[in-house]
Design a protein around this motif. Structure first.
Motif, PDB file in Angstrom:
ATOM      1  N   ASP A  53       5.320   2.937   0.223  1.00  0.00           N
ATOM      2  CA  ASP A  53       4.469   2.427  -0.854  1.00  0.00           C
ATOM      3  C   ASP A  53       4.207   0.928  -0.679  1.00  0.00           C
ATOM      4  O   ASP A  53       3.071   0.458  -0.791  1.00  0.00           O
ATOM      5  CB  ASP A  53       5.125   2.638  -2.216  1.00  0.00           C
ATOM      6  N   TYR A  54       5.291   0.191  -0.454  1.00  0.00           N
ATOM      7  CA  TYR A  54       5.149  -1.256  -0.322  1.00  0.00           C
ATOM      8  C   TYR A  54       4.315  -1.619   0.907  1.00  0.00           C
ATOM      9  O   TYR A  54       3.488  -2.539   0.865  1.00  0.00           O
ATOM     10  CB  TYR A  54       6.522  -1.927  -0.256  1.00  0.00           C
ATOM     11  N   ARG A  55       4.524  -0.906   2.010  1.00  0.00           N
ATOM     12  CA  ARG A  55       3.708  -1.185   3.196  1.00  0.00           C
ATOM     13  C   ARG A  55       2.222  -0.976   2.913  1.00  0.00           C
ATOM     14  O   ARG A  55       1.379  -1.785   3.327  1.00  0.00           O
ATOM     15  CB  ARG A  55       4.162  -0.282   4.347  1.00  0.00           C
ATOM     16  N   ASN A  56       1.905   0.102   2.223  1.00  0.00           N
ATOM     17  CA  ASN A  56       0.498   0.371   1.913  1.00  0.00           C
ATOM     18  C   ASN A  56      -0.085  -0.667   0.955  1.00  0.00           C
ATOM     19  O   ASN A  56      -1.263  -1.045   1.073  1.00  0.00           O
ATOM     20  CB  ASN A  56       0.340   1.765   1.322  1.00  0.00           C
ATOM     21  N   ARG A  57       0.732  -1.153   0.019  1.00  0.00           N
ATOM     22  CA  ARG A  57       0.228  -2.156  -0.924  1.00  0.00           C
ATOM     23  C   ARG A  57      -0.052  -3.476  -0.197  1.00  0.00           C
ATOM     24  O   ARG A  57      -1.079  -4.122  -0.445  1.00  0.00           O
ATOM     25  CB  ARG A  57       1.227  -2.348  -2.064  1.00  0.00           C
ATOM     26  N   TYR A  58       0.859  -3.877   0.691  1.00  0.00           N
ATOM     27  CA  TYR A  58       0.570  -5.075   1.494  1.00  0.00           C
ATOM     28  C   TYR A  58      -0.697  -4.883   2.314  1.00  0.00           C
ATOM     29  O   TYR A  58      -1.523  -5.797   2.430  1.00  0.00           O
ATOM     30  CB  TYR A  58       1.744  -5.403   2.420  1.00  0.00           C
ATOM     31  N   ALA A  59      -0.853  -3.702   2.895  1.00  0.00           N
ATOM     32  CA  ALA A  59      -2.048  -3.443   3.703  1.00  0.00           C
ATOM     33  C   ALA A  59      -3.308  -3.556   2.863  1.00  0.00           C
ATOM     34  O   ALA A  59      -4.321  -4.118   3.310  1.00  0.00           O
ATOM     35  CB  ALA A  59      -1.950  -2.067   4.354  1.00  0.00           C
ATOM     36  N   LEU A  60      -3.264  -3.042   1.633  1.00  0.00           N
ATOM     37  CA  LEU A  60      -4.425  -3.134   0.762  1.00  0.00           C
ATOM     38  C   LEU A  60      -4.811  -4.591   0.543  1.00  0.00           C
ATOM     39  O   LEU A  60      -5.992  -4.971   0.654  1.00  0.00           O
ATOM     40  CB  LEU A  60      -4.126  -2.461  -0.579  1.00  0.00           C
ATOM     41  N   TYR A  61      -3.830  -5.421   0.225  1.00  0.00           N
ATOM     42  CA  TYR A  61      -4.118  -6.830  -0.020  1.00  0.00           C
ATOM     43  C   TYR A  61      -4.610  -7.503   1.261  1.00  0.00           C
ATOM     44  O   TYR A  61      -5.549  -8.312   1.244  1.00  0.00           O
ATOM     45  CB  TYR A  61      -2.867  -7.541  -0.545  1.00  0.00           C
ATOM     46  N   LYS A  62      -3.967  -7.183   2.379  1.00  0.00           N
ATOM     47  CA  LYS A  62      -4.279  -7.881   3.619  1.00  0.00           C
ATOM     48  C   LYS A  62      -5.595  -7.448   4.259  1.00  0.00           C
ATOM     49  O   LYS A  62      -6.072  -8.106   5.191  1.00  0.00           O
ATOM     50  CB  LYS A  62      -3.125  -7.719   4.616  1.00  0.00           C
ATOM     51  N   THR A  63      -6.201  -6.373   3.776  1.00  0.00           N
ATOM     52  CA  THR A  63      -7.537  -6.035   4.273  1.00  0.00           C
ATOM     53  C   THR A  63      -8.609  -6.939   3.671  1.00  0.00           C
ATOM     54  O   THR A  63      -9.744  -6.935   4.152  1.00  0.00           O
ATOM     55  CB  THR A  63      -7.894  -4.568   3.968  1.00  0.00           C
ATOM     56  N   ASP A  64      -8.253  -7.726   2.670  1.00  0.00           N
ATOM     57  CA  ASP A  64      -9.232  -8.622   2.057  1.00  0.00           C
ATOM     58  C   ASP A  64      -9.628  -9.704   3.060  1.00  0.00           C
ATOM     59  O   ASP A  64      -8.773 -10.429   3.588  1.00  0.00           O
ATOM     60  CB  ASP A  64      -8.644  -9.270   0.809  1.00  0.00           C
ATOM     61  N   PRO A  65     -10.926  -9.879   3.326  1.00  0.00           N
ATOM     62  CA  PRO A  65     -11.355 -10.840   4.349  1.00  0.00           C
ATOM     63  C   PRO A  65     -11.079 -12.288   3.982  1.00  0.00           C
ATOM     64  O   PRO A  65     -10.841 -13.121   4.873  1.00  0.00           O
ATOM     65  CB  PRO A  65     -12.859 -10.572   4.491  1.00  0.00           C
ATOM     66  N   ASP A  66     -11.097 -12.627   2.704  1.00  0.00           N
ATOM     67  CA  ASP A  66     -10.823 -14.006   2.314  1.00  0.00           C
ATOM     68  C   ASP A  66      -9.352 -14.355   2.522  1.00  0.00           C
ATOM     69  O   ASP A  66      -9.024 -15.465   2.955  1.00  0.00           O
ATOM     70  CB  ASP A  66     -11.216 -14.232   0.862  1.00  0.00           C
ATOM     71  N   LEU A  67      -8.464 -13.420   2.223  1.00  0.00           N
ATOM     72  CA  LEU A  67      -7.050 -13.642   2.484  1.00  0.00           C
ATOM     73  C   LEU A  67      -6.793 -13.745   3.987  1.00  0.00           C
ATOM     74  O   LEU A  67      -6.016 -14.599   4.443  1.00  0.00           O
ATOM     75  CB  LEU A  67      -6.218 -12.508   1.872  1.00  0.00           C
ATOM     76  N   GLN A  68      -7.435 -12.891   4.768  1.00  0.00           N
ATOM     77  CA  GLN A  68      -7.286 -12.987   6.217  1.00  0.00           C
ATOM     78  C   GLN A  68      -7.754 -14.350   6.722  1.00  0.00           C
ATOM     79  O   GLN A  68      -7.115 -14.954   7.599  1.00  0.00           O
ATOM     80  CB  GLN A  68      -8.066 -11.869   6.907  1.00  0.00           C
ATOM     81  N   ALA A  69      -8.851 -14.845   6.169  1.00  0.00           N
ATOM     82  CA  ALA A  69      -9.365 -16.152   6.603  1.00  0.00           C
ATOM     83  C   ALA A  69      -8.380 -17.272   6.286  1.00  0.00           C
ATOM     84  O   ALA A  69      -8.179 -18.191   7.099  1.00  0.00           O
ATOM     85  CB  ALA A  69     -10.712 -16.431   5.942  1.00  0.00           C
ATOM     86  N   ALA A  70      -7.749 -17.219   5.118  1.00  0.00           N
ATOM     87  CA  ALA A  70      -6.790 -18.253   4.738  1.00  0.00           C
ATOM     88  C   ALA A  70      -5.581 -18.241   5.665  1.00  0.00           C
ATOM     89  O   ALA A  70      -5.061 -19.301   6.046  1.00  0.00           O
ATOM     90  CB  ALA A  70      -6.359 -18.062   3.287  1.00  0.00           C
ATOM     91  N   HIS A  71      -5.111 -17.042   6.015  1.00  0.00           N
ATOM     92  CA  HIS A  71      -3.982 -16.961   6.946  1.00  0.00           C
ATOM     93  C   HIS A  71      -4.362 -17.467   8.329  1.00  0.00           C
ATOM     94  O   HIS A  71      -3.550 -18.114   9.013  1.00  0.00           O
ATOM     95  CB  HIS A  71      -3.482 -15.526   7.041  1.00  0.00           C
ATOM     96  N   ALA A  72      -5.569 -17.164   8.771  1.00  0.00           N
ATOM     97  CA  ALA A  72      -5.990 -17.559  10.112  1.00  0.00           C
ATOM     98  C   ALA A  72      -6.251 -19.051  10.219  1.00  0.00           C
ATOM     99  O   ALA A  72      -6.270 -19.603  11.325  1.00  0.00           O
ATOM    100  CB  ALA A  72      -7.239 -16.780  10.519  1.00  0.00           C
ATOM    101  N   ALA A  73      -6.435 -19.736   9.086  1.00  0.00           N
ATOM    102  CA  ALA A  73      -6.837 -21.138   9.102  1.00  0.00           C
ATOM    103  C   ALA A  73      -5.694 -22.104   9.367  1.00  0.00           C
ATOM    104  O   ALA A  73      -5.914 -23.205   9.880  1.00  0.00           O
ATOM    105  CB  ALA A  73      -7.503 -21.499   7.773  1.00  0.00           C
ATOM    106  N   CYS A  74      -4.472 -21.722   9.001  1.00  0.00           N
ATOM    107  CA  CYS A  74      -3.346 -22.654   9.116  1.00  0.00           C
ATOM    108  C   CYS A  74      -2.042 -21.885   8.958  1.00  0.00           C
ATOM    109  O   CYS A  74      -2.022 -20.759   8.451  1.00  0.00           O
ATOM    110  CB  CYS A  74      -3.433 -23.738   8.043  1.00  0.00           C
ATOM    111  N   PRO A  75      -0.920 -22.469   9.379  1.00  0.00           N
ATOM    112  CA  PRO A  75       0.375 -21.812   9.156  1.00  0.00           C
ATOM    113  C   PRO A  75       0.785 -21.875   7.692  1.00  0.00           C
ATOM    114  O   PRO A  75       0.426 -22.809   6.973  1.00  0.00           O
ATOM    115  CB  PRO A  75       1.333 -22.623  10.040  1.00  0.00           C
ATOM    116  N   TRP A  76       1.550 -20.869   7.262  1.00  0.00           N
ATOM    117  CA  TRP A  76       2.027 -20.780   5.887  1.00  0.00           C
ATOM    118  C   TRP A  76       3.556 -20.815   5.853  1.00  0.00           C
ATOM    119  O   TRP A  76       4.227 -20.269   6.733  1.00  0.00           O
ATOM    120  CB  TRP A  76       1.588 -19.463   5.243  1.00  0.00           C
ATOM    121  N   TYR A  77       4.085 -21.448   4.820  1.00  0.00           N
ATOM    122  CA  TYR A  77       5.481 -21.272   4.413  1.00  0.00           C
ATOM    123  C   TYR A  77       5.456 -20.319   3.210  1.00  0.00           C
ATOM    124  O   TYR A  77       4.812 -20.610   2.199  1.00  0.00           O
ATOM    125  CB  TYR A  77       6.122 -22.585   3.995  1.00  0.00           C
ATOM    126  N   VAL A  78       6.175 -19.201   3.297  1.00  0.00           N
ATOM    127  CA  VAL A  78       6.071 -18.150   2.286  1.00  0.00           C
ATOM    128  C   VAL A  78       7.428 -17.892   1.636  1.00  0.00           C
ATOM    129  O   VAL A  78       8.431 -17.708   2.330  1.00  0.00           O
ATOM    130  CB  VAL A  78       5.544 -16.837   2.908  1.00  0.00           C
TER     131      VAL A  78
END
Length: 555
Positions: free
Chosen positions: A244-269
């Motif tokens: 369930d959790y894997r699928n929920r992360y996948a749902l969020y991570k398919t968003d193109p704006d979120l992908q763009a933010a991750h690709a733009a710079c490193p994150w501390y999470v």
């Protein structure tokens, strides 16, 4: 500012302030929405911990994609990087041919080639290697790349396909003296409540790095904010299993704006509560009826978090009762020391039965000296970091509002630090003592959680009159619905140490830091209910080094 009377508080309906993230999971009667298918631990002196067996080596040749060929691209979740250290950074991706069906990958290991170059055309490969994506880790890839200092471009190859290109960078050496740093802080991106326009803006601003303060996903089914309007759907019931959790992360991570933010710079999470369950505390779930299964649920949620984040940490172990340490530190030359806290795993359960709004004086349990938000070990580690730091600015990245928002002895939100006053006061008083000896100076606390924007001064002693020991910047949510009616904005601003608050809009904070000043620009989107709505700057706040107080940049 005039005192806030009990009557004024009630008449102005500030009662909703206590909601924080607690009400995020309330089921609402909105119309059906389209299914988404339609749409080793660091020690106190370290910056990042080992993560993968493969370490970057200088590239000498390029080879074809390893492993079997795929009919479609497995890089549907994009790429990310994180935990930049001195000469190191973590590169991340996760193979997912069918992202919302557990990833849709065969239950086999797959080799993934990664590459780093100094230019986005990859004219010359500087570093490369092969990492194995394993089904037991959700086919995620974490590469602990040890590289020369600077800005790098990276990508992955697998099955005849090439990933999007990401941009990353390492931290400067500890004796370097950066003159300028730009970074973002953000939190709370409920998928259903709105679009991620603020993430796209973050990507466009290309900061040196981003700090994510928690609530990356939400575990519930369909839940809306104050306005009761969802723009898209989780499409499932509340998540409880690792799949369930894997699928929920996948749902969020398919968003193109979120992908763009991750690709733009490193994150501390870091995480907050919704990566597992709303308002959980240690091994105590929100609902006591869920106690028997909660430890395993939490362990599975922690693993899914690790699988989907670019963190320099090992995966959790198999024991659901065991600690999984994520608190850690990082350094950006002589300019900034960053401590990232875990305010969920070690905390005592919320006091007084976590009653929600109560204007009665807090029950005696609230003031039990044994109650903790951080746990003894993490608190000791925090002060080891702060007192040994030689950086100009000492930053604490954490989850819930740290400042005092109690009203005439009433705790409005027991999930925040107001519900752990002894622990908070101990930290503030210790800061005052250390700063007398020129230790732990220029403390800046970065906070998320509450879906509103605010800033204020932190004090040892009485609110409004005590010794200032730091400043808190509270980022509003990326998309999660507001929890405090904007009509009470002036009431929130009337708390003694609050400089400003904005309760209506979503967004993030863009920080610009120099050796003498700190500017915090509160960037907001006009609405998250429409894609690509305009962004605007609510206001910018300034700290001058050595003052421990915050003011408007344009006084």
């Amino acid at each position: 500012m005039q005192p806030i009377s009990r009557r004024l508080f009630l008449v102005s309906t500030v009662a909703v302030l206590v909601a924080s993230c607690s009400d995020d999971q309330a089921t609402v009667g909105t119309a059906p929405l389209p299914s988404p298918t339609d749409a080793k631990t660091p020690d106190s002196g370290s910056t990042v911990a080992p993560v993968a067996t493969t370490v970057a080596e200088a590239a000498t040749t390029t080879t074809s994609d390893p492993g079997p060929q795929f009919d479609a691209s497995p890089f549907t979740l994009g790429v990310a990087s994180g935990d930049p250290g001195v000469g190191s950074v973590v590169l991340w991706t996760r193979l997912a041919l069918d992202p919302l069906a557990g990833g849709g990958m065969p239950a086999d290991d797959f080799d993934v080639r990664w590459e780093m170059a100094l230019d986005p055309e990859f004219t010359e490969i500087g570093y490369d290697g092969i990492e194995t994506a394993r089904p037991g880790h959700g086919h995620s890839v974490h590469v602990n790349a040890t590289v020369d200092a600077g800005t790098w471009y990276y990508r992955f190859h697998a099955g005849g396909h090439t990933s999007p290109i990401g941009t990353t960078r390492t931290a400067p050496s500890t004796d370097a003296e950066p003159e300028l740093l730009r970074f973002a802080s953000a939190s709370c991106q409920h998928y259903e409540h709105g679009f991620y326009t603020a993430q796209r803006d973050l990507a466009d601003k290309q900061p040196d790095f981003a700090i994510w303060l928690g609530d990356y996903i939400y575990e519930g089914n369909q839940a809306a904010g104050i306005d009761g309007v969802n723009v898209r759907s989780h499409g499932t019931d509340e998540i409880v299993s690792i799949d369930d959790y894997r699928n929920r992360y996948a749902l969020y991570k398919t968003d193109p704006d979120l992908q763009a933010a991750h690709a733009a710079c490193p994150w501390y999470v870091i995480w907050d509560d919704h990566e597992v369950e709303n308002n959980y505390a240690g091994l105590t779930p929100q609902d006591a009826a869920d106690q028997a299964a909660f430890a395993q649920r939490r362990r599975d949620a922690y693993q899914a978090w690790w699988e989907n984040q670019p963190v320099a940490l090992p995966p959790p172990g198999d024991d659901p009762q065991a600690e999984y340490r994520i608190y850690r530190a990082a350094r950006w030359g002589s300019l900034l020391n960053l401590t990232l806290l875990d305010g969920r795993q070690y905390r005592s359960d919320q006091a007084c039965g976590d009653p929600g709004l109560s204007l009665e004086p807090a029950c005696p349990e609230t003031f039990d000296e044994a109650r903790t938000m951080l746990g003894d070990e993490q608190e000791a580690w925090l002060f080891d970091e702060l007192t040994s730091s030689t950086a100009t600015w000492n930053v604490i990245g954490q989850q819930t509002v740290f400042g005092d928002l109690t009203l005439a002895g009433a705790v409005l939100n027991y999930d925040q630090w107001d519900g752990y006053p002894v622990n908070r006061n101990r930290i503030l008083d210790r800061l005052a003592i250390e700063q007398e000896d020129a230790h732990a100076d220029n403390v800046v606390v970065l906070t998320g959680d509450i879906h509103l924007a605010g800033t204020g001064t932190l004090r040892s002693g009485m609110p409004g009159t005590g010794t200032p020991v730091g400043v808190e910047f509270v980022a509003t949510s990326i998309s999660s619905g507001g929890l405090v009616d904007p009509v009470v904005t002036d009431i929130v601003k009337a708390f003694p140490d609050i400089l400003d608050a904005e309760l209506e809009h979503r967004g993030y904070i863009l920080h610009t830091v120099t050796p003498t000043t700190w500017l915090a620009e509160y960037r907001m989107v006009e609405t998250v209910k429409e894609r690509d709505a305009p962004m605007f700057v609510h206001d910018t706040y300034r700290i001058d080094v050595g003052t421990n107080t915050v003011g408007f940049a344009q006084a």
